[in-house]
Design a protein around this motif. Structure first.
Motif, PDB file in Angstrom:
ATOM      1  N   SER A   4      11.120   4.156   6.093  1.00 35.32           N
ATOM      2  CA  SER A   4      10.854   5.423   6.772  1.00 35.32           C
ATOM      3  C   SER A   4       9.632   6.117   6.168  1.00 35.32           C
ATOM      4  N   LYS A   5       9.059   7.026   6.938  1.00 32.14           N
ATOM      5  CA  LYS A   5       7.916   7.803   6.436  1.00 32.14           C
ATOM      6  C   LYS A   5       8.316   8.652   5.231  1.00 32.14           C
ATOM      7  N   THR A   6       9.537   9.155   5.246  1.00 28.81           N
ATOM      8  CA  THR A   6      10.017   9.967   4.130  1.00 28.81           C
ATOM      9  C   THR A   6      10.084   9.140   2.852  1.00 28.81           C
ATOM     10  N   LYS A   7      10.656   7.943   2.968  1.00 32.27           N
ATOM     11  CA  LYS A   7      10.777   7.084   1.793  1.00 32.27           C
ATOM     12  C   LYS A   7       9.411   6.605   1.317  1.00 32.27           C
ATOM     13  N   ARG A  12       5.220   6.667  -2.616  1.00 34.56           N
ATOM     14  CA  ARG A  12       3.792   6.804  -2.906  1.00 34.56           C
ATOM     15  C   ARG A  12       3.572   7.821  -4.016  1.00 34.56           C
ATOM     16  N   ARG A  13       4.297   8.918  -3.972  1.00 36.71           N
ATOM     17  CA  ARG A  13       4.177   9.950  -5.008  1.00 36.71           C
ATOM     18  C   ARG A  13       4.619   9.406  -6.366  1.00 36.71           C
ATOM     19  N   LEU A  14       5.747   8.701  -6.365  1.00 40.49           N
ATOM     20  CA  LEU A  14       6.218   8.122  -7.622  1.00 40.49           C
ATOM     21  C   LEU A  14       5.216   7.118  -8.174  1.00 40.49           C
ATOM     22  N   TYR A  15       4.665   6.301  -7.289  1.00 38.58           N
ATOM     23  CA  TYR A  15       3.711   5.277  -7.711  1.00 38.58           C
ATOM     24  C   TYR A  15       2.437   5.899  -8.275  1.00 38.58           C
ATOM     25  N   SER A  92       6.069  -3.261  -3.239  1.00 36.19           N
ATOM     26  CA  SER A  92       6.324  -4.115  -2.087  1.00 36.19           C
ATOM     27  C   SER A  92       6.568  -3.271  -0.831  1.00 36.19           C
ATOM     28  N   ASP A  93       7.381  -2.226  -0.952  1.00 40.89           N
ATOM     29  CA  ASP A  93       7.658  -1.358   0.179  1.00 40.89           C
ATOM     30  C   ASP A  93       6.410  -0.630   0.666  1.00 40.89           C
ATOM     31  N   LEU A  94       5.486  -0.349  -0.242  1.00 46.23           N
ATOM     32  CA  LEU A  94       4.240   0.333   0.119  1.00 46.23           C
ATOM     33  C   LEU A  94       3.122  -0.642   0.503  1.00 46.23           C
ATOM     34  N   ASP A  95       3.382  -1.942   0.390  1.00 48.01           N
ATOM     35  CA  ASP A  95       2.371  -2.970   0.668  1.00 48.01           C
ATOM     36  C   ASP A  95       1.167  -2.871  -0.263  1.00 48.01           C
ATOM     37  N   TYR A  96       1.416  -2.564  -1.536  1.00 45.08           N
ATOM     38  CA  TYR A  96       0.359  -2.554  -2.546  1.00 45.08           C
ATOM     39  C   TYR A  96       0.486  -3.781  -3.401  1.00 45.08           C
TER      40      TYR A  96
END
Length: 97
Positions: A4-7, A12-15, A92-96
């Motif tokens: 989800s966009k929320t997750k 992204r903020r945590l990363y 992985s979830d962020l595709d980085y």
């Protein structure tokens, strides 16, 4: 399955906070390391305060321009060890890479 966009925003903020705390602490370094757009990186850094993560800009002594780096001085309610333990999933979830 896409997250989800929320997750993704939360991750992204945590990363970004993790990167800053690990020494990847300038916008150009974050851009190079992640490949994310400049505006996304800047907006994410600004939004760390929404999670009660205290992130400040430390200007390089003697410089009159904007040279310097960011520093995390307080993680608020965030457990930074959890980020470290789950970094592979977050990336992985962020595709980085």
């Amino acid at each position: 399955m896409p997250i989800s966009k929320t997750k993704s925003s939360f991750y992204r903020r945590l990363y970004i906070a993790h990167l800053i705390d690990s020494g990847v602490s300038t916008v150009p370094a974050i851009l190079e390391y992640t490949g994310m757009p400049r505006r996304t990186a800047q907006d994410t850094i600004k939004s760390l305060a929404d999670l009660d993560i205290v992130c400040t800009f430390v200007q390089t002594k003697g410089e009159r321009n904007r040279s310097g780096h960011y520093k995390i001085s307080d993680w608020g309610a965030i457990n930074k060890q959890w980020i470290t333990d789950n970094l592979t999933e977050i990336k992985s979830d962020l595709d980085y890479p």
